[in-house]
Design a protein around this motif. Structure first.
Motif, PDB file in Angstrom:
ATOM      1  N   VAL A 126       0.860  -1.186   0.000  1.00  0.00           N
ATOM      2  CA  VAL A 126       0.000   0.000   0.000  1.00  0.00           C
ATOM      3  C   VAL A 126       0.894   1.233   0.000  1.00  0.00           C
ATOM      4  O   VAL A 126       1.758   1.387   0.871  1.00  0.00           O
ATOM      5  CB  VAL A 126      -0.922   0.023   1.233  1.00  0.00           C
ATOM      6  CG1 VAL A 126      -1.727   1.323   1.278  1.00  0.00           C
ATOM      7  CG2 VAL A 126      -1.858  -1.175   1.214  1.00  0.00           C
ATOM      8  N   ILE A 127       0.697   2.097  -0.979  1.00  0.00           N
ATOM      9  CA  ILE A 127       1.466   3.342  -1.052  1.00  0.00           C
ATOM     10  C   ILE A 127       0.517   4.510  -0.832  1.00  0.00           C
ATOM     11  O   ILE A 127      -0.300   4.845  -1.698  1.00  0.00           O
ATOM     12  CB  ILE A 127       2.212   3.474  -2.391  1.00  0.00           C
ATOM     13  CG1 ILE A 127       3.184   2.299  -2.566  1.00  0.00           C
ATOM     14  CG2 ILE A 127       2.952   4.802  -2.463  1.00  0.00           C
ATOM     15  CD1 ILE A 127       4.025   2.353  -3.825  1.00  0.00           C
ATOM     16  N   GLY A 144      -5.662   5.286   5.092  1.00  0.00           N
ATOM     17  CA  GLY A 144      -5.057   4.178   4.362  1.00  0.00           C
ATOM     18  C   GLY A 144      -4.489   3.122   5.287  1.00  0.00           C
ATOM     19  O   GLY A 144      -4.693   1.917   5.074  1.00  0.00           O
ATOM     20  N   CYS A 145      -3.782   3.555   6.309  1.00  0.00           N
ATOM     21  CA  CYS A 145      -3.211   2.595   7.268  1.00  0.00           C
ATOM     22  C   CYS A 145      -4.313   1.892   8.050  1.00  0.00           C
ATOM     23  O   CYS A 145      -4.255   0.671   8.269  1.00  0.00           O
ATOM     24  CB  CYS A 145      -2.262   3.330   8.218  1.00  0.00           C
ATOM     25  SG  CYS A 145      -0.767   3.973   7.426  1.00  0.00           S
ATOM     26  N   GLY A 184       3.817  -4.595   2.831  1.00  0.00           N
ATOM     27  CA  GLY A 184       4.528  -3.363   3.126  1.00  0.00           C
ATOM     28  C   GLY A 184       3.654  -2.141   2.940  1.00  0.00           C
ATOM     29  O   GLY A 184       2.680  -2.157   2.184  1.00  0.00           O
ATOM     30  N   VAL A 185       4.019  -1.088   3.646  1.00  0.00           N
ATOM     31  CA  VAL A 185       3.344   0.209   3.551  1.00  0.00           C
ATOM     32  C   VAL A 185       4.398   1.265   3.278  1.00  0.00           C
ATOM     33  O   VAL A 185       5.425   1.328   3.968  1.00  0.00           O
ATOM     34  CB  VAL A 185       2.598   0.554   4.855  1.00  0.00           C
ATOM     35  CG1 VAL A 185       1.990   1.953   4.766  1.00  0.00           C
ATOM     36  CG2 VAL A 185       1.520  -0.475   5.151  1.00  0.00           C
ATOM     37  N   VAL A 186       4.160   2.094   2.271  1.00  0.00           N
ATOM     38  CA  VAL A 186       5.008   3.244   1.983  1.00  0.00           C
ATOM     39  C   VAL A 186       4.159   4.499   2.168  1.00  0.00           C
ATOM     40  O   VAL A 186       3.142   4.663   1.494  1.00  0.00           O
ATOM     41  CB  VAL A 186       5.568   3.206   0.548  1.00  0.00           C
ATOM     42  CG1 VAL A 186       6.338   4.492   0.250  1.00  0.00           C
ATOM     43  CG2 VAL A 186       6.462   1.988   0.349  1.00  0.00           C
ATOM     44  N   ASN A 187       4.557   5.341   3.102  1.00  0.00           N
ATOM     45  CA  ASN A 187       3.869   6.599   3.340  1.00  0.00           C
ATOM     46  C   ASN A 187       4.712   7.743   2.791  1.00  0.00           C
ATOM     47  O   ASN A 187       5.899   7.843   3.109  1.00  0.00           O
ATOM     48  CB  ASN A 187       3.626   6.811   4.837  1.00  0.00           C
ATOM     49  CG  ASN A 187       2.646   5.804   5.408  1.00  0.00           C
ATOM     50  OD1 ASN A 187       1.740   5.348   4.718  1.00  0.00           O
ATOM     51  ND2 ASN A 187       2.823   5.453   6.672  1.00  0.00           N
ATOM     52  N   VAL A 188       4.096   8.597   1.989  1.00  0.00           N
ATOM     53  CA  VAL A 188       4.828   9.706   1.382  1.00  0.00           C
ATOM     54  C   VAL A 188       4.696  10.938   2.268  1.00  0.00           C
ATOM     55  O   VAL A 188       3.614  11.511   2.401  1.00  0.00           O
ATOM     56  CB  VAL A 188       4.322   9.994  -0.041  1.00  0.00           C
ATOM     57  CG1 VAL A 188       5.043  11.210  -0.622  1.00  0.00           C
ATOM     58  CG2 VAL A 188       4.546   8.772  -0.930  1.00  0.00           C
TER      59      VAL A 188
END
Length: 286
Positions: A93-94, A128-129, A143-147
């Motif tokens: 998830v981005i 999102g999280c 995995g999670v990518v937070n911008v």
């Protein structure tokens, strides 16, 4: 980076918010090149569909879904659509969707600007999280990518709402890294400075600030494609922070070694910077 040896971006079932342009679109295309299936989410469905076409041109498959990340119910709907399309929870998830804001000091920044910036930039990531993580934890992988942004630690003047939103994303990501330790789900937070995207044309950015920032980005900014590639590589290596540019790393070091001097220098620079031409009504509150 201990405990992470298997890449999660290759062949992932991925969802990218804010995928209609900029870094989000670059993430989607780079993931497609790595064999990932990609749900491309954006508040502008037409832009999301354009990204899906680029994903397919890169050799993978994609799905466009309209979603306003500021609304919890919409993100819950995005999650459900992803689970249906992937036939299971996504493995990556981005949380990328965001807007730019700036040009006024605290006290002169309209409260509506504060609310909208935090609702999209911070609450969008929280949503999102909140909605995607439980299934990933249950699966024991992903995995999670937070911008976020270097603004989250640089804390430059006349950008308070944006700074606070990105600092919140950083803090959330750090908290998640602790909570998810040992679960098989990894977390990365991206903190760039200038990237050549359309974020500087946002309606919440003062016109003088917008023009100056865009010109700087054109000269020294990193391409969104390189940012996406470096971030995904860092995520595969288990890195919590991805700080892709040298200036961002210098700011990070300055803030931690000499925080008081960092604030004073930032204030002085703001008085002469080209994006500080619009004075607040009371004048000298820098």
């Amino acid at each position: 980076m201990i405990g992470f040896t298997r890449p999660v971006t290759k062949g992932a079932s991925a969802v990218v918010t804010g995928a209609g342009s900029g870094i989000g679109r670059a993430f989607a295309i780079e993931l497609a090149k790595r064999g990932a299936r990609v749900v491309c989410s954006d508040i502008d469905e037409a832009s999301a569909k354009e990204t899906v076409a680029l994903v397919e041109a890169a050799g993978s498959i994609g799905l466009a879904v309209r979603c306003d990340v500021s609304g919890s119910e919409e993100v819950a709907g995005l999650r459900d659509r992803c689970i249906e399309w992937f036939d299971g929870a996504p493995t990556l998830v981005i949380n990328n969707a965001g807007i730019g804001a700036g040009g006024h000091t605290v006290g002169h920044t309209p409260l509506e600007e504060w609310e909208r910036t935090l609702r999209i930039n911070l609450w969008g990531v929280i949503h999102g999280c909140h909605h995607f993580l439980p299934a990933m934890k249950n699966a024991g992988r992903g995995g999670v990518v937070n911008v976020a942004s270097a603004a989250g630690f640089a804390a430059g003047p006349r950008m308070a709402a944006y700074n606070v939103s990105k600092a919140g994303v950083m803090s959330l990501s750090e908290t998640l890294a602790a909570e998810l330790a040992g679960t098989g789900v990894r977390v990365t937070v991206l903190c760039p400075t200038f990237v050549r995207t359309n974020i500087f044309s946002g309606e919440l950015i003062d016109r003088a600030a917008s023009g100056a920032a865009a010109r700087i980005a054109d000269v020294v900014g990193m391409s969104p494609e390189k940012v996406a590639r470096m971030t995904l590589d860092g995520h595969d290596k288990g890195r919590l922070y991805v700080v892709p540019q040298l200036d961002a790393r210098a700011i990070w070091l300055s803030k931690r070694l000499t925080p008081a001097a960092h604030a004073r220098i930032g204030g002085l620079l703001a008085r002469v910077a080209p994006f500080s031409t619009e004075a607040d009504p009371e004048g000298a509150d820098l």
